[in-house]
Each structure stands twice: as structure tokens, then as C-alpha cells.
Design an enzyme around this catalytic site. Structure first.
Site, PDB file in Angstrom:
ATOM      1  N   CYS A   4      -4.377  -3.058   3.998  1.00  0.00           N
ATOM      2  CA  CYS A   4      -4.130  -2.581   5.369  1.00  0.00           C
ATOM      3  C   CYS A   4      -5.148  -3.126   6.362  1.00  0.00           C
ATOM      4  O   CYS A   4      -5.304  -4.328   6.516  1.00  0.00           O
ATOM      5  CB  CYS A   4      -4.074  -1.058   5.377  1.00  0.00           C
ATOM      6  SG  CYS A   4      -3.261  -0.373   6.856  1.00  0.00           S
ATOM      7  N   GLU A   8       0.857  -1.186   0.000  1.00  0.00           N
ATOM      8  CA  GLU A   8       0.000   0.000   0.000  1.00  0.00           C
ATOM      9  C   GLU A   8       0.898   1.242   0.000  1.00  0.00           C
ATOM     10  O   GLU A   8       1.920   1.287   0.676  1.00  0.00           O
ATOM     11  CB  GLU A   8      -0.876  -0.011   1.270  1.00  0.00           C
ATOM     12  CG  GLU A   8      -1.739   1.217   1.456  1.00  0.00           C
ATOM     13  CD  GLU A   8      -2.358   1.276   2.846  1.00  0.00           C
ATOM     14  OE1 GLU A   8      -3.419   1.907   2.979  1.00  0.00           O
ATOM     15  OE2 GLU A   8      -1.784   0.695   3.795  1.00  0.00           O
ATOM     16  N   LYS A  18      -9.821   0.119  -2.074  1.00  0.00           N
ATOM     17  CA  LYS A  18     -10.136  -0.223  -0.686  1.00  0.00           C
ATOM     18  C   LYS A  18     -11.600   0.051  -0.384  1.00  0.00           C
ATOM     19  O   LYS A  18     -12.103   1.151  -0.594  1.00  0.00           O
ATOM     20  CB  LYS A  18      -9.231   0.585   0.243  1.00  0.00           C
ATOM     21  CG  LYS A  18      -9.285   0.190   1.700  1.00  0.00           C
ATOM     22  CD  LYS A  18      -8.257   0.984   2.497  1.00  0.00           C
ATOM     23  CE  LYS A  18      -8.176   0.533   3.942  1.00  0.00           C
ATOM     24  NZ  LYS A  18      -7.149   1.290   4.695  1.00  0.00           N
TER      25      LYS A  18
END
Length: 830
Positions: free
Chosen positions: A425, A309, A368
Site C-alpha cells: 500500500c 493487501e 509491512k
């Protein structure tokens, strides 16, 4: 209230001024159930238990990885919660949760400071506090014979339901700190393959509760029960060992070939929020790391190169220079690349990963789905800003993606596209997002993350533990690739076969087995957690209904046993009515009193009403028949409700009245309800709108909401059981008024009623609430104002702080008479 050991055989002598019927003595066998004696820790010891339990649970997570601490922490809070009141157990749960989450989430304070860190930990602890309250109700309502065997399983179910709730709410939830994620080094990890985090958390809680039950049984020398409970406590561990030995060896094998990958940890120039101040340097670091893979492999040997990321915060789809750097690296290594980047839109930005095909560019992408609230986007920005200016560090809110986390990578060696499950994440903590990536066709899992903002904390290793858990849960090989570490390669049985250190530039090369079969946990999806939540809700409803039914039946039995007695000997009653411009209503109020309570005297305390209220009362008093006295106390100006009642109390006590009644002049307090107040044997009797049977008439909805909210606020803050402490229709015994420090009362407005209720409560007075009908005035003007509301809010807050401070200061000075250190026997609150 706690049931007393003995019940008086006859009521105390009455004080009220009206003839009422007094019931005959209630037989002891029907008056209250026998006190239930259960083991309960004294309060200082229970606080020690939860402090130790929260610390033990915190130590079970990385980096310490003392995984037995999770079950030990549950066992300690299980013991502390036994037999306590709902309020006390709520506090214990909150302390346990705070002690767990403050060290666990320490990394939050690194980029944003202490206020958001403490706020997040407080929110997490609040869920544990709620668990303590619900658990208390369960213990109170559950039939005692069943509780011993059902309690451990009930607590496990409740705990799973609470974790599910905080993993989904508010703002999408925050699953960090689930007990399942502390077990990646324990024998329970293989059981994630069966039903995921809900099962593992439930087994941790069950183990701890059974161990506590074994200890309690052993203390009471019930050796057989202790042995059974101890044996049951080790069953989850044994089950994990069996599943790991029998079920998991085959799921680790490749089913559809293998994928040769290289993971690049490029490192960043700084730490904290300045880590990405040099975006081009970060991009260059990852380009250099990609080329460095050629020290381990030949060009074309890799099927995919993985970047983390924020591997580049320069969008290669918008910046040609960034695109050239990335394409040159992909051509050099001879493989497509999975690149974490940012994509900007007019109304925000997306945290995106793209599949970069050498010489072609972006061929697939994933954005995301769950941006982190208060970190990647700011909900309620204007509300939060006064508490922390860090909200303005997020200039552009991150927008959520809408597609499941899977990208497809062309793999010539296999002659097909490979589905790569991607989560970014914190998404690794969310059950549904990882399961969605597998359901959408992910044959391996890739967790792209950026841990640079969290410095040298354990955030990255906590995240790696979650990645290990997901690998076992879904039977997929997994790679966690970070900008700064910790990165790692994990097999489908949760084994970490390679990893990196923090804040280093490094590369990993691995061959990952590709799998398409799904585990039981994947197929079950969210249903285990939903089932636990549903069972908890249904059980509480059924038990609550059963408890209400039992109490109603007991009340009926007591009522059937009560006979009529002799009338009470009349005493002296004074009704105090404060007035200011009540000429339109006072005559009706006095007429009602004359009709329904003819034996009561009346004192009207008038604050210099310009409309002639005092003159009108004196005219009425002149026509009063013998047997009732109506008096006017004239004051020179508007001095407030509280001072009017205090003056009336002093006047009544000087003249020897037995009971003093507060009543409004505006007709909202009906005289026909007063006899029921006077017939109730208590030191303070409140005519309540909000107890069962009470009601309001002609009130606007906002006034009802305001009143209910104020009373709920008061009840929670001060810990009183009074449902309508703001009510102004009430009767005081003269004995209580003499005991109260009336010279210290300074409340002027309607807060006076709360003030007096609180002082009566602190004085140990018997307080009763009688349902009444409150009728909104039809004439005159209400005296309610913003200042009155503000006075009540701040006064209650001030009293709460003083009261709770005294409680905490006296907590460890408290000693129970005839109680050994630690465990004591006490009646259960009802």
C-alpha cells in the site's frame, strides 16, 4: 523594517526627564543602506498567483495528469514570493500548499471524515509555509548580484529538502504530493532512473523558476536574459527525452529470465470502512478470481499468483478453513501464491503478505514496515480522540515489520528461487522502503494495496503513478494489485501494459522480465535528498552569518561616526509603582530611584495592603529632600495590576508629566537600568529581558520557559517584532498615552503589558527595547497565577482573530498608490 526613502538629518526633540548625551546627526550615507528595489506583486495579486499556482499543481496529478501544471504552479509561487516579507510569504506558501493538498488528498475524507482530512492537509501545507519563510530569508541574505542566477537552483534545492523532511517527519512522514509523482506522463520520468524523486522534483522546480525568470526578464525588456532563461527551462525536458531514448531501452530487457504471473482483483461487497465487513466473502472473491485465471492459462503455466493487501483478513495460519480455501485455489492453478493477510499478536497485529506453496502452506512472509499513522495505528490516541472519534475505529494498533520487503519464490521453470520485492500500500511512496526491497534482491516489484476504503476517488490512480515511477527509478517490472482496482502491470520503462477498472472483479496475466542490475538511483539511495538538505542548511547558516557580520560592520561604522552632543533639557518623569503587601521591598526600590534617577517623582498605587505598605511609603515620603515628590494613592482593595497603572497614567497626565514609567516594587526592576530607558528616543521604551544583552537572575527554569514561550506566542500570533511584550519595566511618552484609548483597556493581570504593547503597535508608535537585568524577588510573594496565564492566552488569541479578520477583509480593498495592476516596485524588508 522597510528602509525609508529619506533619513532625517537630525533627531526629533527629546522628551525625557534626565540629562543624557544626545548624538550628533548621522550622515545619510552611513545611516542605512540604499533601499533595494526588486519586483514584487501587490498582495491581492500575489494571493491570486498562489491560488492559481496551487490549483495548477493539483491538476498535474492523476486523474487529470496535466503534468506541465506542476512547473506552472512553481513559477506562480516563485513570482508571488519575490520581495515579500517573511510572514507574508509564509502565508502564501501555506495557501499554495493547502490549495494543492485539499483536492489531492480528498480521498482521506471518505473513510474518516473531514476533520482528519483537513488536519493532514494543514500539516502538509505547513511545510510549504516553512519553505516560503526560508526562501524569504534566502532572498534577503543572498548577495543581490548572485541572486538572479542562483535563485532558481536555490529554490529547487530548498524544495527537495522540504519534501525530504516531510517524507520522514513526523511519525515517519507522508510523501504524498511530491512533485516528482506528478510527472509519470511527462518527458522527465526517465530521469528517475538517474537519481529518483529528488532529481525529478528538483528539475520541475528549476523549470518553473527559470520560466518565471524568463518572464520577468522579458517584462523588463532584457530579451537576451529572457532567451537564456527560457532555453535553460526546457533543458530538463530535453534531458529526459535523451535519457529515455538512449539509456532506458536496454534496462527494460530481461537479465535473469522472466516470471509468468497472474494478478487477482477480487473486489469487495461494499465501500468505505464497511468494505471488509464480510471477511469471508472477500476471501471467497479472491479464491474465485484465482480459479478464473484458468480461463486464460493452463494449470502450471503461471510461476506466481498475486493477491492484494487484505486479500484475506482471515489469517490462514490461524484458521484451518481459510487455509483450505487458499490451498485449494493454489492447487487448482498449479502455482504458489503471494497472499495479503493479517497476522495477530498479543499486543497488536501485522499487515503481512505470505508465500503460499500449494500443498505445503506458508514458506516465506513479509510484514509491512511502515503502518500508516492515524489509519493503521493511532499515535497520541488520548490526545487525538477529542478531535475525531474515528480514532476508535482502529481497535488494534498495527505493528511494524522489521525485515526488508523481499520474499523468495521457488520457480521450477528457472531452477531457482526468484526474489520478489514487495511493498504494501502506502509504502510505495517511501523511497527507502522500495529501494530496500531492490537492494535485498527483488528482481521484480509487487505493490499490494487495498483501495476499497477510498471509494471512487483518484487515490488508486495516484498510487499507480507512484508504482510507475518506482519501476523506472529501479529498473524493475512492477505489478500493482488491488482488492478493487486500479491494478496494473508496468514495464521497467514505466509503460502500463495492462490495467483494470475500479470496483470490478478482474484478473491480469503478464510475463515480467527479471533484472538484477541496479540503476544509478538505486545505488545513490537517500543521498541526493540528504545532500539537498545539507546544502540548504549550510547555505542558510553561511548567509545568515554573513548578513549578521555586514549589519554589525554597518553599526560599527555608524557608531564611529557619531560624536557627543549637548545634554538634553530635563523634563518631568513620574515612576508609577503598584503595590500589594510589598513592605519588605518598597523601601529598597525607592532608595534605588533616589540614587539613580533623583529627578523623577514617584507615585505608589497601593491596593489596601494589610502589611502597611502605604503607611511605610508615607513615612519615607515625609523624609524626602526637596526636588523629588513621593506620593501614595490609596485604594480600598486588591483591584489588579492593570487598573493600578491606568489610575497612575490618569494621575500623571492630569499633572502634566512628560514621561510615565512602570516599575515593580519587588526589586526585580533595577533603578540603575532606568537611565538607559529614559535616554532612548521612542514613544514606548521596554526594559527587555529577552533582547540581546538582557538577562534574568535567580529565575527558576520553568519561569524562564514560561516567559519565553508567552512572548514567542504573542510575537507569532500578533505579528509584532517586540521580543518582551510581557515586560513590566517600561517608559511611555505622555503623547502616546494621550493617543491610546485607555478607557477601553480591561486587562487586569500581567496581560495588561501585552495589551498596552499591542495598542501602541496598532497606533503606529515607535517602540524600542533596551536590555536590562531582571532580578527575581528575594522577599515577598509573587503575584503570578494560573488565572493570569489563562487571561493572557485567551486575550492574545481574541486579538489575533480580530486583527487577522480585519486584514483579510481589507486585503482586496487595499490599493497601492501609483502602482500598476500586478507588479510593483518596493523596498525589500530587512
Amino acid at each position: 523594517m522597510a528602509y525609508p526613502a529619506q533619513v532625517p538629518t537630525s533627531p526629533p526633540p527629546p522628551r525625557w526627564a534626565l540629562p543624557v548625551s544626545r548624538a550628533s546627526p548621522v550622515p545619510q550615507a552611513l545611516s542605512v543602506p540604499q533601499a533595494l528595489s526588486v519586483p514584487q506583486w501587490s498582495r491581492p495579486w500575489s494571493l491570486v498567483l498562489v491560488l492559481g499556482g496551487g490549483a495548477a499543481a493539483a491538476l498535474s496529478f492523476p486523474n487529470t495528469n496535466l503534468w506541465p501544471g506542476a512547473a506552472l504552479g512553481v513559477a506562480m509561487v516563485y513570482l508571488a514570493w519575490r520581495g515579500g516579507s517573511a510572514r507574508w510569504n509564509t502565508l502564501l506558501g501555506f495557501v499554495w500548499g493547502l490549495v494543492l493538498h485539499l483536492p489531492l488528498l480528498w480521498w482521506v475524507s471518505i473513510p474518516v471524515g473531514p476533520v482528519p482530512w483537513v488536519a493532514l492537509c494543514t500539516l502538509m501545507a505547513a511545510f510549504q509555509a516553512a519553505t516560503g519563510a526560508v526562501w524569504t530569508w534566502w532572498q534577503r541574505w543572498c548577495p543581490r548580484r548572485a541572486a538572479r542566477w542562483v535563485n532558481p537552483l536555490a529554490l529547487a534545492t530548498l524544495w527537495v529538502a522540504a519534501e525530504h523532511l516531510r517524507s520522514t517527519w513526523p511519525f515517519g512522514g507522508f510523501p504524498w504530493g511530491r512533485l516528482a509523482f506528478s510527472q509519470t506522463s511527462s518527458p522527465l520520468l526517465p530521469l528517475a532512473w538517474v537519481a529518483g524523486a529528488p532529481l525529478v522534483t528538483g528539475l520541475v522546480v528549476l523549470t518553473g523558476a527559470l520560466a518565471a525568470e524568463a518572464g520577468l526578464a522579458l517584462r523588463h525588456r532584457a530579451r537576451l536574459a529572457a532567451a537564456v532563461a527560457a532555453a535553460a527551462a526546457v533543458l530538463p525536458v530535453a534531458a529526459g527525452l535523451v535519457v529515455g531514448a538512449v539509456a532506458l531501452p536496454s534496462p527494460t530487457a530481461a537479465e535473469t529470465g522472466s516470471l509468468r504471473v497472474g494478478a487477482v482483483q477480487g473486489n469487495v461487497p461494499g465501500q468505505g470502512l464497511d468494505a471488509f465487513g464480510e471477511r469471508w466473502q472477500v476471501l471467497t472473491n479472491h479464491v474465485d478470481g484465482t480459479v478464473a485465471l484458468l480461463d486464460q492459462v493452463e494449470p502450471g503455466e503461471l510461476d506466481l499468483v498475486l493477491w492484494p493487501e487484505n486479500g484475506t483478513d482471515v489469517d490462514p495460519q490461524a484458521d484451518p478453513a481459510a487455509a483450505r480455501l487458499i490451498d485449494d485455489a493454489a492447487l487448482a492453478v498449479g502455482a504458489p501464491m503471494l497472499v495479503g493477510t493479517m497476522r495477530y499478536a498479543e499486543d497488536g497485529r501485522y499487515n503481512t503478505t505470505v508465500v503460499w506453496q500449494p500443498g505445503v502452506g506458508v514458506v516465506d512472509d513479509y510484514s509491512k514496515q511502515h503502518p500508516a499513522p492515524f489509519a493503521e495505528y493511532i499515535p497520541l490516541r488520548s490526545f487525538v480522540r477529542p478531535f475525531s472519534s474515528a480514532v476508535d475505529l482502529v481497535h488494534s494498533d498495527m505493528l511494524p515489520g522489521t525485515e526488508p520487503g523481499v520474499v523468495h519464490v521457488a520457480t521450477p521453470r528457472l531452477g531457482r528461487d526468484v526474489g520478489v520485492g514487495v511493498v504494501i500500500c502506502f509504502e510505495v511512496a517511501y523511497d527507502d522502503l522500495v529501494a530496500g526491497a531492490v537492494d535485498a534482491g527483488g528482481e521484480v516489484l509487487v505493490v499490494q494495496t487495498n483501495n476499497a476504503n477510498f471509494g471512487w476517488t483518484s487515490e488508486s490512480t495516484q498510487q499507480l503513478a507512484m508504482t510507475r515511477f518506482r519501476a523506472v527509478e529501479h529498473g524493475r517490472a512492477a505489478v500493482q494489485v488491488s482488492t478493487v482496482g486500479v491494478s496494473g502491470v508496468i514495464t521497467p520503462d514505466g509503460t502500463v501494459v495492462a490495467s483494470t477498472d475500479l470496483f470490478t472483479a478482474d484478473q491480469l496475466v503478464a510475463t515480467l522480465p527479471l533484472r538484477t542490475s541496479t540503476t544509478p538511483a538505486t545505488r545513490l539511495g537517500p543521498w541526493p535528498a540528504r545532500a539537498a538538505s545539507a546544502v540548504t542548511l549550510v547555505a542558510l547558516v553561511v548567509l545568515a552569518a554573513s548578513a549578521v557580520g555586514r549589519r554589525a560592520k554597518a553599526r560599527r561604522r555608524r557608531s564611529d561616526d557619531v560624536g557627543a552632543g549637548e545634554p538634553v533639557t530635563p523634563g518631568r518623569v513620574l515612576v508609577v509603582i503598584p503595590t500589594y503587601e510589598e513592605s519588605q521591598t518598597i523601601a529598597t526600590a525607592l532608595a534605588g530611584l533616589a540614587e539613580h534617577v533623583p529627578g523623577a517623582d514617584v507615585l505608589v498605587v497601593d491596593d489596601g495592603s494589610p502589611d502597611g505598605t502605604a503607611d511605610l511609603v508615607e513615612q519615607i515620603a515625609a523624609d524626602e529632600p526637596a526636588g523629588r515628590q513621593v506620593t501614595v494613592m490609596r485604594r480600598t482593595g486588591k483591584m489588579g495590576l492593570g487598573t493600578a497603572y491606568l489610575a497612575g497614567f490618569a494621575w500623571a497626565l492630569e499633572r502634566g508629566y512628560d514621561t510615565v514609567v512602570e516599575m515593580d516594587a519587588d526589586g526585580s526592576h533595577r533603578a540603575e537600568d532606568l537611565p538607559s530607558l529614559l535616554a532612548t528616543d521612542a514613544d514606548l521604551v521596554i526594559g527587555s529581558r529577552w533582547t540581546r544583552g538582557g538577562q534574568v537572575v535567580n529565575w527558576p527554569k520553568h519561569r524562564e520557559v514560561l516567559s519565553r514561550g508567552a512572548n514567542l506566542y504573542t510575537r507569532v500570533m500578533l505579528g509584532m517584532g517586540v521580543k518582551d511584550s510581557t515586560a513590566g519595566f517600561r517608559a511611555y511618552s505622555a503623547d502616546l498615552l494621550r493617543r491610546l484609548p485607555l478607557d477601553e483597556v480591561v486587562s487586569a493581570g500581567y496581560c495588561f503589558q501585552i495589551d498596552m504593547t499591542w495598542r501602541a503597535h496598532q497606533a503606529g508608535a515607535r517602540i524600542a527595547e533596551v536590555p536590562v537585568v531582571f532580578v527575581e524577588r528575594t522577599a515577598g510573594a509573587s503575584k503570578m497565577s494560573q488565572g493570569i496565564i489563562t487571561e493572557a492566552l485567551f486575550s492574545v488569541a481574541r486579538w489575533t482573530v480580530a486583527h487577522r479578520t480585519r486584514q483579510i477583509a481589507g486585503l482586496f480593498r487595499h490599493r497601492r498608490s501609483q502602482a500598476p495592476a500586478g507588479l510593483v516596485e518596493e523596498p525589500v524588508d530587512s
